[in-house]
Design an enzyme around this catalytic site. Structure first.
Site, short mmCIF file in Angstrom:
data_model
loop_
_atom_site.label_atom_id
_atom_site.label_comp_id
_atom_site.label_asym_id
_atom_site.label_seq_id
_atom_site.Cartn_x
_atom_site.Cartn_y
_atom_site.Cartn_z
N TYR A 1 -123.18 -71.78 -8.23
CA TYR A 1 -123.41 -71.14 -9.54
C TYR A 1 -124.61 -71.69 -10.31
O TYR A 1 -125.37 -70.91 -10.90
CB TYR A 1 -122.12 -71.17 -10.37
CG TYR A 1 -121.19 -70.04 -9.96
CD1 TYR A 1 -121.24 -68.81 -10.61
CD2 TYR A 1 -120.34 -70.18 -8.87
CE1 TYR A 1 -120.44 -67.76 -10.20
CE2 TYR A 1 -119.53 -69.13 -8.45
CZ TYR A 1 -119.58 -67.92 -9.12
OH TYR A 1 -118.80 -66.87 -8.70
N GLU B 1 -112.03 -67.19 -8.22
CA GLU B 1 -112.30 -67.38 -6.78
C GLU B 1 -111.46 -68.53 -6.22
O GLU B 1 -110.91 -68.43 -5.12
CB GLU B 1 -113.81 -67.60 -6.56
CG GLU B 1 -114.57 -66.29 -6.70
CD GLU B 1 -116.02 -66.40 -7.16
OE1 GLU B 1 -116.62 -67.47 -6.98
OE2 GLU B 1 -116.54 -65.41 -7.70
C1 HEM Z 1 -122.10 -65.06 -12.95
C2 HEM Z 1 -122.61 -65.04 -11.75
C3 HEM Z 1 -122.51 -63.90 -10.78
C4 HEM Z 1 -122.35 -62.56 -10.98
C5 HEM Z 1 -122.23 -61.82 -12.30
C6 HEM Z 1 -122.33 -61.93 -9.70
C7 HEM Z 1 -122.19 -60.57 -9.49
C8 HEM Z 1 -122.09 -59.98 -8.27
C9 HEM Z 1 -121.88 -58.56 -8.04
C10 HEM Z 1 -121.76 -57.50 -9.13
C11 HEM Z 1 -121.82 -58.35 -6.71
C12 HEM Z 1 -121.61 -57.01 -5.99
C13 HEM Z 1 -120.12 -56.85 -5.70
C14 HEM Z 1 -119.84 -55.60 -4.90
O1 HEM Z 1 -119.86 -54.51 -5.49
O2 HEM Z 1 -119.64 -55.71 -3.68
C15 HEM Z 1 -122.00 -59.63 -6.07
C16 HEM Z 1 -122.04 -59.81 -4.72
C17 HEM Z 1 -122.42 -60.98 -4.13
N1 HEM Z 1 -122.64 -62.19 -4.76
FE1 HEM Z 1 -122.49 -62.56 -6.72
N2 HEM Z 1 -122.48 -62.89 -8.74
C18 HEM Z 1 -122.60 -64.10 -9.34
C19 HEM Z 1 -122.76 -65.32 -8.74
C20 HEM Z 1 -122.96 -65.50 -7.39
C21 HEM Z 1 -123.21 -66.77 -6.75
C22 HEM Z 1 -123.25 -68.10 -7.44
C23 HEM Z 1 -123.40 -66.51 -5.43
C24 HEM Z 1 -123.73 -67.51 -4.36
C25 HEM Z 1 -124.89 -67.70 -3.90
C26 HEM Z 1 -123.24 -65.08 -5.24
C27 HEM Z 1 -123.32 -64.44 -4.03
C28 HEM Z 1 -123.00 -63.11 -3.82
C29 HEM Z 1 -123.04 -62.47 -2.53
C30 HEM Z 1 -123.42 -63.14 -1.21
C31 HEM Z 1 -122.68 -61.13 -2.71
C32 HEM Z 1 -122.64 -60.04 -1.63
C33 HEM Z 1 -124.08 -59.60 -1.41
C34 HEM Z 1 -124.28 -58.59 -0.31
O3 HEM Z 1 -123.48 -57.65 -0.15
O4 HEM Z 1 -125.29 -58.77 0.37
N3 HEM Z 1 -122.97 -64.50 -6.44
N4 HEM Z 1 -122.15 -60.59 -7.03
#
Ligand code: HEM
Ligand SMILES: Cc1cc2nc3c(=O)[nH]c(=O)nc-3n(C[C@H](O)[C@H](O)[C@H](O)COP(=O)(O)OP(=O)(O)OC[C@H]3O[C@@H](n4cnc5c(N)ncnc54)[C@H](O)[C@@H]3O)c2cc1C
Length: 398
Positions: free
Chosen positions: A95, A137
């Site tokens: 994060y 999580e």
């Molecule tokens: C407040 C912080 C964060 C928010 C608001 C956020 C938001 C999101 C959203 C909206 C999605 C798409 C979900 C879906 O519709 O499938 C997503 C996917 C993802 N997030 Fe986050 N995220 C955050 C932090 C993080 C962190 C810290 C990581 C780690 C590195 C991360 C890694 C990922 C990954 C790997 C995906 C899937 C991407 C893909 O399909 O290629 N996120 N996140």
């Protein structure tokens, strides 16, 4: 607890985020992958190239800013994110990386408009959101680790069997190398498989395609043209191969209250979208509730599980199955030819309205089913869907 002035400052950035949100999140990913290559393997490059992940993140950042004074309005969006994060193994230590890169992107995209007050407010707002996601999580990680047969992180599974389901779809039956118990899961959930190909670490989500309670976990994979992971699974992953797997996650599952109330089920799926629907169908068909499954496919060569569906329909009078092909082969005998339209859908939907409709398939198919279902008078709360990728808008205007 965010102060009133922090909340007001963040809310004031909504219009600029609505205008520049996607530019900002694209820039954010560029910074993060440059400065923190260690997080690259978590992300699917195809979702970067198509822009779907940047759009999903931008939409969630805008929604967060809009609702920062009443976070309960975000309740519907959080489960998709936290299940996706937990499925892929996102951890608290990631994060600060995302936070730092997001603030840098805000500074660089907004330029002078990003005053110290705005940057400070967003740093605090990000921290508050991060705590919500980290907590949710961890709850999933704990539940997955403590259930019988569960685990945390990766676990080694051996491919015990491969089954060719169609010209383009093959099932992989996975058994734990440690010989231990398998976890229960909810039909509709997916797991994550990890590998390293040519030195590049990658991970992909695959829905469990059979009901829980089997002595294996089964995934069914479509060979994607130009697709790295699916091609590797199809061409290189033979019986005996060991795969690193993360536990089942996902909130595209049957609505328990509606099931308890005896509601019927309708599944409308296109192509490989059959996988979670088949698990849901198998887990409920013996209940005797009315179930309809409509499977749209190119033709019999591409369609998976037709024999399985027909066998179930023979055994359970409460199940009705319809097949529609848009490019039938000469010998094919589908129930209909062409694309699913309002007339056909209306003809196949059950009488009455006491059912929930679950749908999944290629994006144009999903948009069409969503619009048709609403036109036919189905209530929005009876419609459930999932994307095999980042969440997208189904309504062009949204
Ligand atoms: C407040 C912080 C964060 C928010 C608001 C956020 C938001 C999101 C959203 C909206 C999605 C798409 C979900 C879906 O519709 O499938 C997503 C996917 C993802 N997030 Fe986050 N995220 C955050 C932090 C993080 C962190 C810290 C990581 C780690 C590195 C991360 C890694 C990922 C990954 C790997 C995906 C899937 C991407 C893909 O399909 O290629 N996120 N996140
Ligand atoms: C919740 C969930 C459940 C899923 N369940 C299933 C399932 O049950 N069965 C199933 O088969 N799949 C499922 N998927 C999809 C799966 O995760 C993979 O996305 C799919 O197998 C394709 O992966 P790949 O590595 O083969 O393709 P990728 O290599 O990711 O490529 C996908 C497409 O994008 C193109 N592409 C890739 N990189 C780039 C680039 N840099 N620029 C331009 N174009 C590019 C490729 O040519 C290809 O057409 C699911 C996905 C999710 C999110």
């Amino acid at each position: 607890m965010l102060s009133a002035s922090t909340i007001a400052t963040v809310k004031a950035t909504v219009p600029v985020l609505q205008t520049h949100g996607e530019t900002l999140t694209r820039h954010f990913y560029a910074i993060m992958f440059r400065d923190h290559p260690e997080v690259r393997p978590f992300f699917n490059p195809a979702h970067q190239a198509s822009g779907t992940q940047a759009r999903a993140l931008a939409a969630s950042v805008v929604a967060y800013a809009q609702h920062i004074d009443r976070l309960e309005a975000l309740a519907g969006a959080v489960p998709t994110i936290v299940h996706k994060h937990a499925a892929l193994g996102v951890l608290p230590e990631h994060y600060p990386i995302v936070g730092k890169c997001l603030l840098q992107a805000i500074r660089e995209v907004l330029g002078e408009a990003a005053t110290p007050d705005i940057l400070d407010a967003w740093a605090q707002a990000y921290g508050a959101l991060a705590q919500i996601l980290i907590g949710a999580e961890e709850a999933i990680y704990q539940a997955n680790a403590t259930r019988t047969g569960g685990w945390r992180g990766t676990r080694a599974f051996r491919v015990a069997r491969r089954e060719v389901e169609s010209d383009v779809i093959t099932s992989f039956y996975l058994e734990p190398v440690d010989g231990g118990a398998l976890p229960s899961y909810q039909a509709g959930q997916y797991l994550t498989v990890l590998t390293t190909l040519d030195g590049v670490a990658m991970r992909r989500n695959y829905s469990l395609s059979s009901a829980p309670g089997q002595p294996w976990l089964r995934i069914s994979v479509k060979r994607e043209a130009g697709g790295v992971f699916s091609t590797w699974l199809h061409d290189q992953t033979q019986i005996g191969q060991v795969l690193e797997v993360m536990p089942p996650c996902g909130e595209f599952v049957l609505n328990a209250d509606r099931l308890a109330a005896g509601a019927g089920l309708v599944f409308v799926v296109g192509g490989i979208g059959i996988t979670p629907a088949l698990a849901m169908l198998e887990s409920t068909v013996a209940s005797g509730r009315p179930i309809t499954l409509i499977h749209a496919a190119r033709n019999s060569a591409a369609q998976a599980f037709r024999a399985r569906l027909e066998d179930l329909a023979k055994r359970y009078a409460s199940l009705k199955v319809h097949h529609i092909y848009d490019q039938p082969l000469a010998q094919d005998r589908p129930d209909a030819v062409g694309l699913l339209d309002a007339t056909r859908l209306a003809q196949w939907l059950p009488a009455g309205s006491d059912y929930d409709l679950y749908f999944l398939g290629p994006k144009p198919f999903m948009r069409s089913v969503h619009a048709l279902a609403l036109d036919l008078g189905l209530q929005p709360e009876r419609l459930h869907w999932e994307f095999f990728g980042p969440k997208e808008a189904l309504d062009e205007a949204a």
